[in-house]
Design a protein around this motif. Structure first.
Motif, PDB file in Angstrom:
ATOM      1  N   GLY A  78       0.788  -1.222   0.000  1.00  0.00           N
ATOM      2  CA  GLY A  78       0.000   0.000   0.000  1.00  0.00           C
ATOM      3  C   GLY A  78       0.820   1.272   0.000  1.00  0.00           C
ATOM      4  O   GLY A  78       0.299   2.329   0.345  1.00  0.00           O
ATOM      5  N   THR A  79       2.089   1.173  -0.385  1.00  0.00           N
ATOM      6  CA  THR A  79       2.938   2.363  -0.394  1.00  0.00           C
ATOM      7  C   THR A  79       3.039   2.959  -1.792  1.00  0.00           C
ATOM      8  O   THR A  79       2.601   2.362  -2.778  1.00  0.00           O
ATOM      9  CB  THR A  79       4.351   2.013   0.102  1.00  0.00           C
ATOM     10  N   PHE A  80       3.646   4.144  -1.869  1.00  0.00           N
ATOM     11  CA  PHE A  80       3.960   4.751  -3.158  1.00  0.00           C
ATOM     12  C   PHE A  80       5.178   4.041  -3.749  1.00  0.00           C
ATOM     13  O   PHE A  80       6.165   3.802  -3.058  1.00  0.00           O
ATOM     14  CB  PHE A  80       4.254   6.240  -2.988  1.00  0.00           C
ATOM     15  N   HIS A  81       5.101   3.724  -5.046  1.00  0.00           N
ATOM     16  CA  HIS A  81       6.168   2.974  -5.706  1.00  0.00           C
ATOM     17  C   HIS A  81       7.072   3.830  -6.588  1.00  0.00           C
ATOM     18  O   HIS A  81       8.051   3.325  -7.113  1.00  0.00           O
ATOM     19  CB  HIS A  81       5.577   1.838  -6.531  1.00  0.00           C
ATOM     20  N   GLY A  82       6.722   5.096  -6.803  1.00  0.00           N
ATOM     21  CA  GLY A  82       7.640   5.981  -7.517  1.00  0.00           C
ATOM     22  C   GLY A  82       7.189   6.502  -8.861  1.00  0.00           C
ATOM     23  O   GLY A  82       7.818   7.397  -9.425  1.00  0.00           O
ATOM     24  N   GLY A  83       6.124   5.962  -9.436  1.00  0.00           N
ATOM     25  CA  GLY A  83       5.654   6.469 -10.722  1.00  0.00           C
ATOM     26  C   GLY A  83       5.268   7.931 -10.638  1.00  0.00           C
ATOM     27  O   GLY A  83       4.764   8.394  -9.612  1.00  0.00           O
ATOM     28  N   ASP A  84       5.512   8.677 -11.712  1.00  0.00           N
ATOM     29  CA  ASP A  84       5.257  10.112 -11.683  1.00  0.00           C
ATOM     30  C   ASP A  84       5.007  10.638 -13.091  1.00  0.00           C
ATOM     31  O   ASP A  84       5.013   9.878 -14.066  1.00  0.00           O
ATOM     32  CB  ASP A  84       6.421  10.858 -11.028  1.00  0.00           C
ATOM     33  N   PHE A  85       4.778  11.956 -13.190  1.00  0.00           N
ATOM     34  CA  PHE A  85       4.446  12.547 -14.483  1.00  0.00           C
ATOM     35  C   PHE A  85       5.638  12.588 -15.427  1.00  0.00           C
ATOM     36  O   PHE A  85       5.471  12.505 -16.641  1.00  0.00           O
ATOM     37  CB  PHE A  85       3.825  13.928 -14.295  1.00  0.00           C
ATOM     38  N   LYS A  86       6.835  12.698 -14.901  1.00  0.00           N
ATOM     39  CA  LYS A  86       7.998  12.580 -15.767  1.00  0.00           C
ATOM     40  C   LYS A  86       8.035  11.196 -16.408  1.00  0.00           C
ATOM     41  O   LYS A  86       8.345  11.053 -17.597  1.00  0.00           O
ATOM     42  CB  LYS A  86       9.286  12.824 -14.969  1.00  0.00           C
ATOM     43  N   GLY A  87       7.721  10.176 -15.626  1.00  0.00           N
ATOM     44  CA  GLY A  87       7.697   8.822 -16.156  1.00  0.00           C
ATOM     45  C   GLY A  87       6.623   8.631 -17.203  1.00  0.00           C
ATOM     46  O   GLY A  87       6.852   8.010 -18.248  1.00  0.00           O
ATOM     47  N   LEU A  88       5.440   9.176 -16.948  1.00  0.00           N
ATOM     48  CA  LEU A  88       4.359   9.090 -17.931  1.00  0.00           C
ATOM     49  C   LEU A  88       4.759   9.778 -19.233  1.00  0.00           C
ATOM     50  O   LEU A  88       4.506   9.258 -20.327  1.00  0.00           O
ATOM     51  CB  LEU A  88       3.093   9.737 -17.386  1.00  0.00           C
ATOM     52  N   THR A  89       5.360  10.941 -19.111  1.00  0.00           N
ATOM     53  CA  THR A  89       5.774  11.683 -20.301  1.00  0.00           C
ATOM     54  C   THR A  89       6.780  10.873 -21.113  1.00  0.00           C
ATOM     55  O   THR A  89       6.705  10.825 -22.346  1.00  0.00           O
ATOM     56  CB  THR A  89       6.379  13.038 -19.905  1.00  0.00           C
ATOM     57  N   GLN A  90       7.697  10.226 -20.438  1.00  0.00           N
ATOM     58  CA  GLN A  90       8.707   9.418 -21.119  1.00  0.00           C
ATOM     59  C   GLN A  90       8.099   8.225 -21.850  1.00  0.00           C
ATOM     60  O   GLN A  90       8.692   7.718 -22.803  1.00  0.00           O
ATOM     61  CB  GLN A  90       9.759   8.941 -20.111  1.00  0.00           C
ATOM     62  N   LYS A  91       6.925   7.781 -21.420  1.00  0.00           N
ATOM     63  CA  LYS A  91       6.299   6.598 -22.019  1.00  0.00           C
ATOM     64  C   LYS A  91       5.106   6.940 -22.925  1.00  0.00           C
ATOM     65  O   LYS A  91       4.336   6.059 -23.306  1.00  0.00           O
ATOM     66  CB  LYS A  91       5.842   5.632 -20.921  1.00  0.00           C
ATOM     67  N   LEU A  92       4.959   8.202 -23.299  1.00  0.00           N
ATOM     68  CA  LEU A  92       3.822   8.586 -24.138  1.00  0.00           C
ATOM     69  C   LEU A  92       3.878   7.940 -25.521  1.00  0.00           C
ATOM     70  O   LEU A  92       2.833   7.622 -26.100  1.00  0.00           O
ATOM     71  CB  LEU A  92       3.737  10.108 -24.261  1.00  0.00           C
ATOM     72  N   PHE A 137      -7.068  20.177  -2.843  1.00  0.00           N
ATOM     73  CA  PHE A 137      -7.449  20.068  -4.248  1.00  0.00           C
ATOM     74  C   PHE A 137      -6.882  21.199  -5.105  1.00  0.00           C
ATOM     75  O   PHE A 137      -7.105  21.225  -6.313  1.00  0.00           O
ATOM     76  CB  PHE A 137      -8.976  20.023  -4.360  1.00  0.00           C
ATOM     77  N   THR A 138      -6.153  22.110  -4.470  1.00  0.00           N
ATOM     78  CA  THR A 138      -5.561  23.225  -5.211  1.00  0.00           C
ATOM     79  C   THR A 138      -4.052  23.051  -5.396  1.00  0.00           C
ATOM     80  O   THR A 138      -3.382  23.961  -5.879  1.00  0.00           O
ATOM     81  CB  THR A 138      -5.819  24.566  -4.491  1.00  0.00           C
ATOM     82  N   SER A 139      -3.528  21.902  -5.000  1.00  0.00           N
ATOM     83  CA  SER A 139      -2.102  21.621  -5.138  1.00  0.00           C
ATOM     84  C   SER A 139      -1.891  20.255  -5.773  1.00  0.00           C
ATOM     85  O   SER A 139      -2.703  19.348  -5.591  1.00  0.00           O
ATOM     86  CB  SER A 139      -1.405  21.638  -3.769  1.00  0.00           C
ATOM     87  N   ILE A 140      -0.789  20.117  -6.492  1.00  0.00           N
ATOM     88  CA  ILE A 140      -0.415  18.837  -7.080  1.00  0.00           C
ATOM     89  C   ILE A 140       0.319  18.016  -6.024  1.00  0.00           C
ATOM     90  O   ILE A 140       0.996  18.564  -5.152  1.00  0.00           O
ATOM     91  CB  ILE A 140       0.470  19.054  -8.325  1.00  0.00           C
ATOM     92  N   ASP A 141       0.164  16.707  -6.066  1.00  0.00           N
ATOM     93  CA  ASP A 141       0.854  15.861  -5.108  1.00  0.00           C
ATOM     94  C   ASP A 141       2.330  15.771  -5.478  1.00  0.00           C
ATOM     95  O   ASP A 141       2.686  15.448  -6.616  1.00  0.00           O
ATOM     96  CB  ASP A 141       0.241  14.461  -5.081  1.00  0.00           C
ATOM     97  N   ALA A 142       3.203  16.024  -4.497  1.00  0.00           N
ATOM     98  CA  ALA A 142       4.640  16.088  -4.773  1.00  0.00           C
ATOM     99  C   ALA A 142       5.211  14.752  -5.237  1.00  0.00           C
ATOM    100  O   ALA A 142       6.221  14.730  -5.951  1.00  0.00           O
ATOM    101  CB  ALA A 142       5.396  16.577  -3.536  1.00  0.00           C
ATOM    102  N   ASN A 143       4.596  13.636  -4.852  1.00  0.00           N
ATOM    103  CA  ASN A 143       5.068  12.339  -5.352  1.00  0.00           C
ATOM    104  C   ASN A 143       4.872  12.219  -6.861  1.00  0.00           C
ATOM    105  O   ASN A 143       5.595  11.474  -7.534  1.00  0.00           O
ATOM    106  CB  ASN A 143       4.333  11.192  -4.662  1.00  0.00           C
ATOM    107  N   MET A 144       3.878  12.943  -7.397  1.00  0.00           N
ATOM    108  CA  MET A 144       3.594  12.870  -8.826  1.00  0.00           C
ATOM    109  C   MET A 144       4.462  13.819  -9.639  1.00  0.00           C
ATOM    110  O   MET A 144       4.680  13.610 -10.829  1.00  0.00           O
ATOM    111  CB  MET A 144       2.117  13.215  -9.090  1.00  0.00           C
TER     112      MET A 144
END
Length: 616
Positions: A78-92, A137-144
């Protein structure tokens, strides 16, 4: 193939049936990014990603807010595994190679910093990696990632013709966690426990992580949290349990009092006002800042906060969570604000992002548990709630189970074609069909190539759950929880570094696919065929004498006139005369070969399937 927008109605119909009309006026046919490919929400091929479990593009943000990879009990279920928006962008490019034209990402808003008890036995610490425990809801999650990293992700998706949807949670806030109570100074703990200290259950006393020492009785310190005007919560005199319905707590989650969007005005919660005293431009959403002040109803605050993501980034749509637990009036308010926000973003971003020139309406789909089909909107979710579609649970309806899905077949094509197929126009309430879900099970059949064919060519819109195409396995959350295993880490093919080549010619006819994973290559071929042809999901369908299917769709406003023929199984010839006239040059997206129509047929050596479209 060029065509005139001035064709008369009769000439247009003749051209459509003969196959002389290609895709759409002014559309690029060679772009390797595809922002100008023909698009309709009725033909959505949507890819759902739990961002944290997809790809780690920046390890420096993995432990934001003190979140660990391995919890204090030694588990990672149930923990955070590290995926993020930089990773998503790299896999577009990988995502684009699947023929995807829309991506739904888990909620990017700042989540609860701490944990609650996980699993039926409370064995592990359960963090909000999935995005359903919103805190701010007005901030992005720093893990992402950061605001600018998210902006880059959206812009790069748009360049590839991929619409971006974010998960929206209006029904409930996060649970109160010890870490949040420590960081934001609200609430009470039991027995004087220090909320800032590591807490472990006393196993000899029968405790589990479910017994975290949060005292939810009426103390003034709880007023610093959301407060009684905002949520239903035990400390505010309204017990919050496991109930079903509006103004009820789902799974003990504090329920927002947002049923009436015109309810009395409320003041902002003290814990947020204190948090916002120290601005953080790296994570604060600029368009949301104006809504960090004043008074309005709970629903109005929520709708403004969420719509600000649209205004700031050009988000194209929402997947709305727990739809039946929020009133239709509040959903419609969110839709109204979001339509205005998208128009504002488009006007501001001309020349900066290709999506600023798109004319597609803002899109909203939603999760209404156990819903299947309602194309005529008898339920009123379109008319009264602002929804364009709802998620179709038919093919995977159960709770957490292994492989309990129903695989679509050609009889379902005929059923769904009648429900959702149109030569022109659209149904009042669309659908979004899946075979795997983060809440039910992963659909893993013996023949996943056949699954790709039957599912991706289903009329209406479809949703791939990340890893359907690579048969990602349920890893049982590291062996302790089947539900968490549904959200296991993405298993990319070994040759994923070739994704740019796989995606380079999706607008015409790709001939490069994964060689490491033959099943993935099938998903890529079929998905790209669907991407190029709006008729696959949106079109009127007619079954031909040899069992083939002709699908046709046109949208005069967009200049789209499209026809395809689909044949399942081996064949030496395929009937196509209903869709294409003699002499028309066709290509088969499955065999990658070219054909010419003669006597209403094409002849060849077709194996497994024929996916016939105008040669590009």
């Amino acid at each position: 193939m060029k065509k005139s927008k001035l064709l008369g109605v009769a000439a247009l119909a003749t051209a459509l049936l003969s196959g002389t009309v290609g895709l759409c006026s002014g559309c690029s046919k060679t772009s390797d990014e595809g922002a100008s490919l023909p698009f309709t929400w009725q033909n959505t091929n949507l890819y759902f990603v739990i961002t944290d479990r997809f790809y780690n593009g920046d390890k420096s943000n993995d432990n934001s807010y003190g979140r660990p990879y391995k919890d204090s009990a030694g588990y990672t279920a149930g923990t955070f595994h590290g995926g993020d928006f930089k990773g998503l962008t790299q896999k577009l490019d990988y995502i684009r190679s699947l023929g995807v034209n829309a991506i739904w990402v888990s909620s990017p808003v700042e989540q609860a910093h701490g944990w609650v008890g996980g699993g039926p036995m409370g064995m592990y610490q359960y963090y909000a990696y999935h995005g359903y425990y919103g805190l701010d809801f007005t901030s992005i999650d720093a893990n992402m990632g950061t605001v600018e990293e998210f902006r880059t992700f959206v812009n790069e998706a748009h360049k590839r013709g991929i619409r971006v949807l974010i998960d929206v949670v209006m029904n409930h806030s996060a649970y109160a966690t010890l870490k949040d109570m420590c960081d934001l100074k609200f609430g009470e703990t039991a027995n004087g426990v220090d909320p800032c200290a590591e807490w472990m259950p006393n196993a000899s006393a029968g405790e589990t992580f479910h017994n975290r020492p949060v005292d939810a009785r009426s103390y003034p310190s709880w007023d610093r949290w959301w407060g009684k005007d905002w949520i239903i919560f035990d400390a505010y005199g309204e017990p919050c349990g496991a109930e079903d319905g509006l103004d009820k707590c789902l799974a003990y989650l504090p329920d927002f009092k947002n049923t009436n969007p015109n309810a009395n005005k409320v003041s902002l919660p003290q814990f947020l006002l204190d948090k916002w005293k120290t601005p953080n431009p790296k994570y604060d959403i600029p368009a949301a800042i104006p809504y960090r002040q004043g008074q309005m109803s709970v629903a109005q605050f929520q709708a403004h906060w969420i719509a600000s993501w649209v205004e700031e980034f050009g988000i194209d749509g929402y997947r709305a969570d727990t739809v039946k637990y929020v009133s239709k009036e509040s959903w419609k308010l969110l839709k109204e604000y979001s339509v205005a926000a998208l128009n504002k973003w488009r006007e501001k971003n001309k020349g900066k992002d290709p999506a600023a020139d798109w004319t597609d309406p803002f899109y909203m789909t939603g999760e209404l548990w156990a819903f299947t089909t309602d194309p005529e909107d008898k339920s009123g979710f379109a008319k009264d709630g602002g929804f364009d579609s709802l998620i179709d649970f038919y093919f995977n309806p159960d709770g957490v189970n292994l492989n309990t899905c129903i695989m679509p077949d050609q009889s379902d094509w005929e059923k769904y074609g009648k429900l959702y197929g149109r030569l022109e126009g659209k149904v009042p309430l669309g659908n979004l069909t899946y075979i795997s879900s983060h809440d039910t099970s992963l659909c893993r059949k013996k023949n996943m190539a056949k699954a790709a064919l039957n599912f991706l060519l289903l009329p209406g819109s479809v949703q791939i759950f990340y890893g359907d195409e690579t048969s990602r396995v349920n890893d049982m959350g590291g062996g302790i929880d089947m539900e968490q295993g549904i959200r296991s880490d993405m298993n990319f093919p070994k040759d994923v570094d070739n994704a740019k080549e796989w995606a380079a010619n999706v607008a015409t006819l790709s001939k490069e696919f994964s060689k490491d994973n033959e099943i993935l290559a099938v998903w890529q071929k079929i998905g790209q065929f669907r991407l190029r042809n709006p008729a696959v999901g949106a079109g009127y369908q007619e079954k031909l004498s040899d069992g083939s299917y002709c699908r046709m769709f046109k949208d005069k406003a967009k200049g789209i006139d499209n026809a395809v023929v689909i044949h399942v199984g081996d064949a030496k010839q395929v009937e196509v005369g209903k869709c294409f006239s003699d002499g028309t040059k066709l290509q088969d997206a499955y065999s990658l070969k070219y054909y010419t129509v003669k006597d209403g047929k094409v002849e060849g050596d077709f194996n497994f399937a024929a996916l016939l479209e105008i040669k590009r």
